[in-house]
Write a protein that holds these residues in place. Structure first.
Motif, short mmCIF file in Angstrom:
data_model
loop_
_atom_site.label_atom_id
_atom_site.label_comp_id
_atom_site.label_asym_id
_atom_site.label_seq_id
_atom_site.Cartn_x
_atom_site.Cartn_y
_atom_site.Cartn_z
N GLN A 166 25.39 -10.66 -4.31
CA GLN A 166 25.97 -9.24 -4.32
C GLN A 166 24.96 -8.57 -5.33
O GLN A 166 25.01 -8.89 -6.60
N GLY A 167 24.66 -7.18 -5.06
CA GLY A 167 24.00 -6.45 -5.88
C GLY A 167 22.57 -6.29 -5.69
O GLY A 167 22.05 -7.21 -4.86
N TRP A 168 21.67 -5.53 -6.44
CA TRP A 168 20.35 -5.36 -6.07
C TRP A 168 19.71 -4.67 -7.09
O TRP A 168 20.49 -4.25 -8.30
N PHE A 169 18.46 -4.35 -7.24
CA PHE A 169 17.78 -3.84 -8.48
C PHE A 169 16.74 -2.74 -7.90
O PHE A 169 15.87 -3.01 -7.28
N PRO A 170 17.25 -1.35 -7.97
CA PRO A 170 16.45 -0.33 -7.61
C PRO A 170 15.29 0.05 -8.55
O PRO A 170 15.56 0.11 -9.71
N PHE A 171 14.24 0.52 -8.16
CA PHE A 171 13.14 1.10 -9.17
C PHE A 171 12.29 1.92 -8.34
O PHE A 171 12.24 2.20 -7.06
N ILE A 172 11.46 2.80 -9.24
CA ILE A 172 10.46 3.64 -8.42
C ILE A 172 9.06 2.82 -8.66
O ILE A 172 8.68 2.72 -9.90
N VAL A 173 8.18 3.08 -7.53
CA VAL A 173 6.95 2.53 -7.78
C VAL A 173 5.95 3.56 -7.14
O VAL A 173 6.31 4.21 -6.21
N SER A 174 5.13 3.72 -7.76
CA SER A 174 3.81 4.72 -7.48
C SER A 174 2.45 4.01 -6.97
O SER A 174 2.34 2.85 -7.15
N PRO A 175 1.76 4.71 -6.34
CA PRO A 175 0.48 4.09 -5.83
C PRO A 175 -0.32 3.55 -7.12
O PRO A 175 -0.44 4.16 -7.90
N GLY A 176 -0.82 2.54 -6.97
CA GLY A 176 -1.58 1.82 -8.04
C GLY A 176 -0.80 1.22 -9.17
O GLY A 176 -1.06 0.59 -10.03
N ASP A 177 0.33 1.19 -9.14
CA ASP A 177 1.39 0.51 -10.13
C ASP A 177 1.15 -1.00 -10.17
O ASP A 177 1.14 -1.79 -9.13
N ILE A 178 1.23 -1.32 -11.40
CA ILE A 178 1.43 -2.93 -11.49
C ILE A 178 2.64 -3.21 -12.54
O ILE A 178 2.54 -2.79 -13.58
N ILE A 179 3.78 -3.49 -11.80
CA ILE A 179 5.12 -3.48 -12.32
C ILE A 179 5.45 -4.94 -12.54
O ILE A 179 5.12 -5.85 -11.84
N ASP B 116 0.92 -1.05 0.01
CA ASP B 116 -0.07 -0.05 0.15
C ASP B 116 0.95 1.39 0.13
O ASP B 116 1.96 1.26 0.88
N LEU B 117 0.66 2.01 -0.85
CA LEU B 117 1.41 3.31 -1.11
C LEU B 117 0.65 4.36 -1.25
O LEU B 117 -0.34 4.47 -1.65
N LYS B 118 1.05 5.50 -0.58
CA LYS B 118 0.32 6.98 -0.73
C LYS B 118 1.04 7.93 -1.61
O LYS B 118 0.63 8.87 -1.94
N GLU B 119 2.24 7.59 -1.73
CA GLU B 119 3.24 8.47 -2.91
C GLU B 119 4.36 7.32 -3.44
O GLU B 119 4.39 6.26 -2.95
N PRO B 120 4.81 8.06 -4.35
CA PRO B 120 6.03 7.30 -5.08
C PRO B 120 7.00 6.89 -4.07
O PRO B 120 7.45 7.53 -3.20
N GLN B 121 7.83 5.75 -4.25
CA GLN B 121 8.71 5.16 -3.15
C GLN B 121 9.85 4.68 -4.20
O GLN B 121 9.64 3.81 -5.21
N ILE B 122 10.94 4.99 -3.74
CA ILE B 122 12.25 4.26 -4.40
C ILE B 122 12.27 2.77 -3.55
O ILE B 122 12.48 2.75 -2.28
N MET B 123 12.25 1.94 -4.32
CA MET B 123 12.39 0.56 -3.77
C MET B 123 13.53 -0.41 -4.29
O MET B 123 14.18 -0.02 -5.43
N SER B 124 13.98 -1.42 -3.63
CA SER B 124 14.82 -2.03 -4.32
C SER B 124 14.77 -3.73 -4.03
O SER B 124 14.09 -4.10 -2.92
N ILE B 125 15.01 -4.52 -5.03
CA ILE B 125 14.84 -6.06 -4.53
C ILE B 125 16.19 -6.52 -4.32
O ILE B 125 17.20 -5.99 -4.89
N GLU B 126 16.24 -7.21 -3.32
CA GLU B 126 17.64 -7.71 -2.79
C GLU B 126 17.52 -9.15 -2.55
O GLU B 126 16.49 -9.49 -2.00
N ILE B 127 18.47 -9.79 -2.76
CA ILE B 127 18.57 -11.27 -2.51
C ILE B 127 19.59 -11.82 -1.70
O ILE B 127 20.70 -11.41 -1.88
N ASP B 128 19.33 -12.53 -0.68
CA ASP B 128 20.23 -12.89 0.42
C ASP B 128 21.35 -13.68 -0.12
O ASP B 128 21.00 -14.60 -0.83
N GLY B 129 22.61 -13.41 -0.03
CA GLY B 129 23.68 -14.20 -0.32
C GLY B 129 23.97 -13.62 -1.73
O GLY B 129 25.03 -14.30 -2.35
#
Length: 160
Positions: free
Chosen positions: A89-102, A74-87
């Protein structure tokens, strides 16, 4: 000043006002090969962020039973998020806004190269970053040359 102007123009060009909005559900659908059995976290920043005072918030996490998984938030405003996987190295950052289907697709071996669709704000950011990459590269080269020069003279001083 030239760089500040470019960033400022980009920032003012596409303003969306989110003040007072009710939360909307956003969906983040992922197909990342090689994640079977790994813990995957959806957070507000990449691991190892540069500011110690920045508070890490994880919105959700899962243990992958397939290469396909999804998060819901649930979001009220856009957020910078990232997907991280344990173990991993590295991540994938992105922006998600309320109601987005990414939709995010990629591989555990090169998570940072994943592809994303469904986020207007994220696509604007990626277009902007691509347009300023030549300026960033030239600044990096200039900075590296300056550091090399300083190192050269420091070594000469230390040799004497």
């Amino acid at each position: 000043m030239k760089y500040l102007l470019i960033i400022s123009l980009f920032s003012l060009e596409n303003i969306t006002i989110y003040a007072g909005n009710k939360p909307k559900i956003s969906y983040i659908n992922c197909n990342i090969s090689g994640v079977l059995g790994k813990k995957i976290k959806l957070g507000n920043k990449p691991k190892g962020a540069m500011f110690e005072t920045y508070k890490v918030v994880y919105f959700d996490s899962i243990i992958a039973k397939k290469n396909y998984f999804k998060f819901k938030c649930d979001l009220k405003e856009p957020q910078i998020m990232s997907i991280e996987i344990d173990g991993v190295q590295g991540w994938f950052p992105f922006i998600v806004s309320p109601g987005d289907i990414i939709f995010i697709s990629g591989s555990i071996d090169s998570l940072y190269k994943s592809r994303i669709s469904g986020s207007y704000e994220d696509s604007l950011l990626r277009i902007h970053m691509k347009s300023i990459r030549p300026y960033i590269n030239s600044l990096t080269k200039s900075t590296n040359a300056t550091i090399d020069t300083i190192d050269y003279y420091n070594n000469k001083i230390n040799e004497s």
